[in-house]
Write a protein that holds these residues in place. Sequence first.
Motif, PDB file in Angstrom:
ATOM      1  N   LYS A 267      -8.224 -91.229 -44.058  1.00 57.10           N
ATOM      2  CA  LYS A 267      -7.957 -92.632 -44.411  1.00 57.10           C
ATOM      3  C   LYS A 267      -6.793 -93.192 -43.588  1.00 57.10           C
ATOM      4  CE  LYS A 267      -7.138 -95.727 -48.334  1.00 57.10           C
ATOM      5  NZ  LYS A 267      -6.167 -96.562 -47.597  1.00 57.10           N
ATOM      6  N   TYR A 268      -5.748 -92.383 -43.423  1.00 56.00           N
ATOM      7  CA  TYR A 268      -4.594 -92.784 -42.606  1.00 56.00           C
ATOM      8  C   TYR A 268      -5.041 -93.166 -41.189  1.00 56.00           C
ATOM      9  CZ  TYR A 268      -0.592 -91.781 -39.508  1.00 56.00           C
ATOM     10  OH  TYR A 268       0.368 -91.807 -38.526  1.00 56.00           O
ATOM     11  N   LEU A 269      -5.923 -92.368 -40.604  1.00 54.87           N
ATOM     12  CA  LEU A 269      -6.405 -92.627 -39.242  1.00 54.87           C
ATOM     13  C   LEU A 269      -7.370 -93.816 -39.215  1.00 54.87           C
ATOM     14  CD1 LEU A 269      -6.964 -88.914 -38.186  1.00 54.87           C
ATOM     15  CD2 LEU A 269      -5.117 -90.418 -37.432  1.00 54.87           C
ATOM     16  N   ASN A 270      -8.270 -93.878 -40.195  1.00 56.32           N
ATOM     17  CA  ASN A 270      -9.205 -95.006 -40.256  1.00 56.32           C
ATOM     18  C   ASN A 270      -8.481 -96.333 -40.431  1.00 56.32           C
ATOM     19  OD1 ASN A 270     -11.955 -94.261 -39.883  1.00 56.32           O
ATOM     20  ND2 ASN A 270     -11.915 -93.158 -41.831  1.00 56.32           N
ATOM     21  N   ASP A 271      -7.462 -96.346 -41.291  1.00 52.91           N
ATOM     22  CA  ASP A 271      -6.685 -97.572 -41.489  1.00 52.91           C
ATOM     23  C   ASP A 271      -5.996 -97.986 -40.195  1.00 52.91           C
ATOM     24  OD1 ASP A 271      -7.441 -97.533 -44.124  1.00 52.91           O
ATOM     25  OD2 ASP A 271      -5.513 -96.843 -44.905  1.00 52.91           O
ATOM     26  N   GLY A 272      -5.602 -97.001 -39.393  1.00 53.75           N
ATOM     27  CA  GLY A 272      -4.935 -97.297 -38.134  1.00 53.75           C
ATOM     28  C   GLY A 272      -5.826 -97.952 -37.108  1.00 53.75           C
ATOM     29  N   VAL A 273      -7.142 -97.746 -37.229  1.00 51.96           N
ATOM     30  CA  VAL A 273      -8.086 -98.358 -36.275  1.00 51.96           C
ATOM     31  C   VAL A 273      -7.958 -99.876 -36.293  1.00 51.96           C
ATOM     32  CG1 VAL A 273     -10.533 -98.683 -35.729  1.00 51.96           C
ATOM     33  CG2 VAL A 273      -9.690 -96.419 -36.349  1.00 51.96           C
ATOM     34  N   GLU A 274      -7.719-100.439 -37.465  1.00 51.52           N
ATOM     35  CA  GLU A 274      -7.571-101.898 -37.574  1.00 51.52           C
ATOM     36  C   GLU A 274      -6.385-102.405 -36.774  1.00 51.52           C
ATOM     37  OE1 GLU A 274      -7.478-103.184 -41.606  1.00 51.52           O
ATOM     38  OE2 GLU A 274      -9.303-102.095 -42.164  1.00 51.52           O
ATOM     39  N   ASN A 275      -5.391-101.555 -36.552  1.00 47.75           N
ATOM     40  CA  ASN A 275      -4.218-101.951 -35.772  1.00 47.75           C
ATOM     41  C   ASN A 275      -4.258-101.410 -34.341  1.00 47.75           C
ATOM     42  OD1 ASN A 275      -2.843-103.571 -37.601  1.00 47.75           O
ATOM     43  ND2 ASN A 275      -1.932-101.818 -38.628  1.00 47.75           N
ATOM     44  N   GLY A 276      -5.439-100.980 -33.916  1.00 50.29           N
ATOM     45  CA  GLY A 276      -5.605-100.618 -32.512  1.00 50.29           C
ATOM     46  C   GLY A 276      -5.683 -99.145 -32.210  1.00 50.29           C
ATOM     47  N   PHE A 277      -5.576 -98.258 -33.235  1.00 51.70           N
ATOM     48  CA  PHE A 277      -5.657 -96.833 -32.946  1.00 51.70           C
ATOM     49  C   PHE A 277      -7.069 -96.458 -32.517  1.00 51.70           C
ATOM     50  CE2 PHE A 277      -6.613 -92.457 -34.394  1.00 51.70           C
ATOM     51  CZ  PHE A 277      -5.756 -91.789 -33.529  1.00 51.70           C
ATOM     52  N   SER A 278      -7.164 -95.667 -31.461  1.00 50.39           N
ATOM     53  CA  SER A 278      -8.454 -95.133 -31.032  1.00 50.39           C
ATOM     54  C   SER A 278      -8.229 -93.762 -30.425  1.00 50.39           C
ATOM     55  CB  SER A 278      -9.127 -96.065 -30.014  1.00 50.39           C
ATOM     56  OG  SER A 278      -8.299 -96.260 -28.875  1.00 50.39           O
ATOM     57  N   GLY A 279      -9.212 -92.885 -30.598  1.00 53.27           N
ATOM     58  CA  GLY A 279      -9.088 -91.537 -30.075  1.00 53.27           C
ATOM     59  C   GLY A 279      -9.869 -90.561 -30.913  1.00 53.27           C
TER      60      GLY A 279
ATOM     61  N   LYS B 118      13.281-104.990 -34.724  1.00 51.69           N
ATOM     62  CA  LYS B 118      14.436-104.167 -35.090  1.00 51.69           C
ATOM     63  C   LYS B 118      14.196-103.400 -36.391  1.00 51.69           C
ATOM     64  CE  LYS B 118      18.531-106.196 -34.585  1.00 51.69           C
ATOM     65  NZ  LYS B 118      19.563-107.256 -34.588  1.00 51.69           N
ATOM     66  N   GLU B 119      13.475-104.031 -37.326  1.00 51.15           N
ATOM     67  CA  GLU B 119      13.275-103.427 -38.635  1.00 51.15           C
ATOM     68  C   GLU B 119      12.149-102.386 -38.655  1.00 51.15           C
ATOM     69  OE1 GLU B 119      12.602-106.705 -41.222  1.00 51.15           O
ATOM     70  OE2 GLU B 119      14.734-107.130 -41.522  1.00 51.15           O
ATOM     71  N   LYS B 120      11.096-102.608 -37.844  1.00 42.96           N
ATOM     72  CA  LYS B 120       9.884-101.807 -38.001  1.00 42.96           C
ATOM     73  C   LYS B 120       9.548-100.907 -36.812  1.00 42.96           C
ATOM     74  CE  LYS B 120       7.691-104.970 -41.266  1.00 42.96           C
ATOM     75  NZ  LYS B 120       6.469-105.743 -41.605  1.00 42.96           N
ATOM     76  N   TYR B 121      10.291-101.045 -35.708  1.00 44.26           N
ATOM     77  CA  TYR B 121       9.922-100.268 -34.517  1.00 44.26           C
ATOM     78  C   TYR B 121      11.112 -99.461 -34.000  1.00 44.26           C
ATOM     79  CZ  TYR B 121       5.504-102.769 -34.460  1.00 44.26           C
ATOM     80  OH  TYR B 121       4.262-103.258 -34.793  1.00 44.26           O
ATOM     81  N   ASN B 122      11.801 -98.788 -34.930  1.00 42.47           N
ATOM     82  CA  ASN B 122      12.994 -98.027 -34.551  1.00 42.47           C
ATOM     83  C   ASN B 122      12.711 -96.935 -33.535  1.00 42.47           C
ATOM     84  OD1 ASN B 122      14.827 -99.426 -36.137  1.00 42.47           O
ATOM     85  ND2 ASN B 122      14.373 -98.228 -37.956  1.00 42.47           N
TER      86      ASN B 122
ATOM     87  N   LYS C 169       1.048 -98.718 -37.241  1.00 46.48           N
ATOM     88  CA  LYS C 169       1.233-100.143 -36.983  1.00 46.48           C
ATOM     89  C   LYS C 169       0.623-100.521 -35.642  1.00 46.48           C
ATOM     90  CE  LYS C 169       5.751 -99.878 -37.126  1.00 46.48           C
ATOM     91  NZ  LYS C 169       6.047 -98.490 -37.511  1.00 46.48           N
ATOM     92  N   LYS C 170       0.517-101.806 -35.421  1.00 44.67           N
ATOM     93  CA  LYS C 170       0.202-102.266 -34.074  1.00 44.67           C
ATOM     94  C   LYS C 170       1.266-101.742 -33.134  1.00 44.67           C
ATOM     95  CE  LYS C 170      -2.289-106.635 -34.714  1.00 44.67           C
ATOM     96  NZ  LYS C 170      -2.295-108.080 -34.369  1.00 44.67           N
ATOM     97  N   SER C 171       0.880-101.393 -31.925  1.00 47.71           N
ATOM     98  CA  SER C 171       1.897-101.007 -30.957  1.00 47.71           C
ATOM     99  C   SER C 171       2.814-102.204 -30.739  1.00 47.71           C
ATOM    100  CB  SER C 171       1.260-100.589 -29.634  1.00 47.71           C
ATOM    101  OG  SER C 171       0.741-101.714 -28.951  1.00 47.71           O
ATOM    102  N   LEU C 172       4.044-101.933 -30.369  1.00 46.29           N
ATOM    103  CA  LEU C 172       4.988-103.027 -30.124  1.00 46.29           C
ATOM    104  C   LEU C 172       4.471-103.945 -29.025  1.00 46.29           C
ATOM    105  CD1 LEU C 172       7.590-104.462 -30.670  1.00 46.29           C
ATOM    106  CD2 LEU C 172       8.783-102.810 -29.249  1.00 46.29           C
ATOM    107  N   ASN C 173       3.834-103.352 -28.025  1.00 47.59           N
ATOM    108  CA  ASN C 173       3.258-104.170 -26.955  1.00 47.59           C
ATOM    109  C   ASN C 173       2.243-105.155 -27.518  1.00 47.59           C
ATOM    110  OD1 ASN C 173       4.094-101.449 -25.993  1.00 47.59           O
ATOM    111  ND2 ASN C 173       3.790-102.383 -24.007  1.00 47.59           N
TER     112      ASN C 173
END
Length: 494
Positions: A38-50, A398-402, A371-375
């Motif tokens: 689920k963690y990986l599937n949820d990440g797909v919505e924010n651009g995760f692929s692999g 600053k808050e989310k991409y330490n 999350k979405k990549s910072l880029n």
Amino acid sequence: MKKTLLMIWTIALTSSGIAITNAQQVKLDTTKVNRIDKYLNDGVENGFSGAVLIAEKGKPILAKGYGMANKEDVVPYTTTTVSTIGSVTKQFTATSILKLVELNKLELTDSVDKFFKNLPEDKREITVHHLLTHTAGFIDVIGDGDFDDIPRDKFFKTVFSTELLHKPGTKYAYSNVGYSILARIIEISSGQDYEKFLNRFLFKPAQMNQTGYFIPQWDENKIAIGYYNNTMNVGTMISRFNKIGKVTWTLKGNGGIHSTIEDMYKWYQALKNNTILSKELFKKLTTPYILEYEGQSSYYAYGWVIYNSDRNTKIISHNGGNAIFFHDFIWLPKEDILIIQFTNASSREAEVAWTIEKMIFNEDFKPDPIKKSLNNLVFDNLETRSIRQINELILTIKEKYNSYLKYSENLNGLGYDVLRTNKNSKLAVALFKLNTELFPEEGNIWDSLGEGYIADNQKEEAVKSYKKALELAPKNDCHWCKSSKKALNDLKKM
């Protein structure tokens, strides 16, 4: 009979080509597997692929692709998708060296002047062991990137004429060049091309038919497309290999091998079962020889990095990437857990293997969502021009991409990416300015801010930035000082 989730996984894994047996013996219960999936599937919505594989006791528990290998043609990422493993190539090189030891073709104590003639005096003390452990003293890279086609003789002449960083054997300094030298030693000792040797002595015995540079001749529809900033299609590395017609010496032996989740699982099996190396040689391969960095706890072996887990157990690992593709390989031999990951849209957010390791062993660990990549976040806001909205974006960063902000080159590169679009100089300035707040003593960062101010037509601020940059300029190796001085002089004339 009602099918359990674990039985469903069994069917899915078998259909993907990776057989799973004795599923009832698996200790990674369905709750953990389901949570990771689920963690990986949820990440797909924010651009995760692999693709990700997890195995326990030699049995795959999860083997699955996520997102797209090719967005334009809507080709999903699967366990058979081909992608580069980057610097994990080094463990193939190291294993080949030990194979040559087994074949009595060389010794780990052999010095490089056994293989290369007329070496400078300071290079003659370097041994095969030094090269394997990054303690030879060579610089990291020669040439202009992975595809700089430098002729072989010129490449090694340049390598051996460079000044060493330190006396051989005294310190660790990661060197891709060192592993290119090892690749050439493999060729000289065996009388075979580097890839052909790997294919004969490593890949064929392990039944890895989808691993190499050229030999597999993959179906191009199975090769992952790379996406820079998770948006820009940059094609495949294989297409660039084919255009040049060979693997460059800037890459051979240290990176660029391509493989799949399924083949890298077979690699683990071959090492675990001593199909390729004896137990004695495998121990040499994974012995922690040299501390990587002061104040840290990782050690370099031969093509592997050795860590100590939270449970005081050994972790054998290595990753590889090029800011577009990324691969991670984590093996915990005592627990006999294996985690393999590929991605074709690399970012700090996409490097999930170590997060998965924590999810497996720590019941209380709650990972932050991918999350979405910072880029991606920045480019989604490229049209944002109001100062208030830009400030809100900077606050979010600053808050989310330490983790992304730990290294100055990350924001610096992102600021230049924004500048190159010629669409939002104010946003570029804001990114550069944040970088100077985080790294106020780095002159190069102030130089970049000056360039941003010029693009935004803030000449007075640009002058201040360039002056600050030159105040902080290092005494030696200031590659940006000349351009900084010129920009400052030009501004003064205006």
